[in-house]
Design an enzyme around this catalytic site. Structure first.
Site, PDB file in Angstrom:
ATOM      1  N   CYS A  79       2.910  -4.856   6.809  1.00 27.99           N
ATOM      2  CA  CYS A  79       2.604  -4.569   5.412  1.00 27.99           C
ATOM      3  C   CYS A  79       3.811  -3.929   4.713  1.00 27.99           C
ATOM      4  O   CYS A  79       4.737  -3.452   5.361  1.00 27.99           O
ATOM      5  CB  CYS A  79       1.396  -3.652   5.310  1.00 27.99           C
ATOM      6  SG  CYS A  79      -0.145  -4.438   5.870  1.00 27.99           S
ATOM      7  N   HIS A  99       0.826  -1.211   0.000  1.00 21.44           N
ATOM      8  CA  HIS A  99       0.000   0.000   0.000  1.00 21.44           C
ATOM      9  C   HIS A  99       0.860   1.262   0.000  1.00 21.44           C
ATOM     10  O   HIS A  99       2.085   1.215   0.189  1.00 21.44           O
ATOM     11  CB  HIS A  99      -0.941   0.000   1.212  1.00 21.44           C
ATOM     12  CG  HIS A  99      -0.242   0.028   2.536  1.00 21.44           C
ATOM     13  ND1 HIS A  99       0.200   1.194   3.125  1.00 21.44           N
ATOM     14  CD2 HIS A  99       0.092  -0.976   3.394  1.00 21.44           C
ATOM     15  CE1 HIS A  99       0.761   0.919   4.282  1.00 21.44           C
ATOM     16  NE2 HIS A  99       0.722  -0.392   4.472  1.00 21.44           N
TER      17      HIS A  99
END
Length: 255
Positions: free
Chosen positions: A231, A215
């Site tokens: 992440c 992301h």
């Protein structure tokens, strides 16, 4: 018999007689030196006594390159263009002060060394790099931030789907660690301060959500660091570029 020049005495027995055809010591030494160099260089001489010039007559156009040249991509240009401010989805993304980002972490095209098929996303945790493998032996490389120790995931999976300006919902275990996040337990709407940034790619393995994402992030200074909850994060301008290049089911390899 020719006369001696004025002022010179006749040579005694055993003396050498100099003539108009004498060679100077310098010329003799120079010639000997040249012949020695030719011999050392492995040059051959023709029947006439002159060195043969063994020139390479192969034209450069007939030499095959070892690999195709690096491709040219209209979205991989100078940093001041790639990281300029932009409007996207109704949000005004600020300019990234790219001079504060290490050059190796800026978007660029490199020779692919992953050995993976074109279209594969390869995240190299130790390098803090993400590679999108291209046809022809290239890869587009992006700098990334990764998870802290104890929060990292590695393996082979796929991108299941993606979202633009996604909603971020902190998992219960994160809320337990940071109670102030309880206000977002129903989800934080997409926006400039959203931790998922401008785009998110959702990683699934064997049809199940791994909980890990690739992301964007408003925290450009975190690129190259290990400080996320697992992440893989990119500069917002970079995740927008990556998102535009992938489709559903792209393979993901995290090593």
């Amino acid at each position: 018999m020719r006369e001696l020049p004025q002022g010179l005495t006749p040579p005694r027995n055993g003396d050498a007689i100099e003539t108009d055809y004498h060679l100077s010591r310098r010329a003799i030494l120079s010639g000997a030196g040249a012949l020695a160099l030719l011999g050392a260089a492995g040059c051959s001489t023709s029947g006439g006594g002159l060195p043969a010039l063994e020139l390479d007559d192969v034209t450069t156009g007939s030499v095959r390159p070892i690999r195709p040249s690096i491709s040219v991509d209209r979205n991989v240009t100078s940093p001041d263009v790639m990281y300029a401010s932009m409007t996207d989805g109704g949000f005004n993304l600020p300019e990234v002060p790219y001079l504060k980002v290490k050059p190796e972490f800026r978007r660029q095209i490199v020779v692919d060394t992953t050995g993976e098929a074109p279209g594969t996303i390869v995240v190299h945790l130790q390098e803090r790099m993400l590679y999108l493998v291209q046809p022809g032996g290239d890869a587009i490389r992006y700098g990334v931030g990764i998870g802290k120790d104890g929060f990292r995931w590695s393996g082979r999976a796929n991108i299941q789907y993606g979202r633009e300006w996604p909603t971020w919902t902190p998992p219960p275990e994160m809320i337990a660690r940071k109670p102030e996040l309880v206000k977002w337990q129903a989800g934080q709407p997409g926006g400039l301060t959203n931790p998922l940034g401008a785009r998110a790619l959702y990683i699934y393995q064997d049809g199940k959500d791994t909980g890990y994402r690739i992301h964007g992030s408003p925290e450009w200074w975190s690129i190259g660091q290990a400080m996320s909850s697992g992440c893989v994060r990119l500069i917002n301008q970079d995740i927008i570029d990556l998102y535009s290049r992938v489709s559903k089911k792209n393979p993901v390899v995290v090593v």
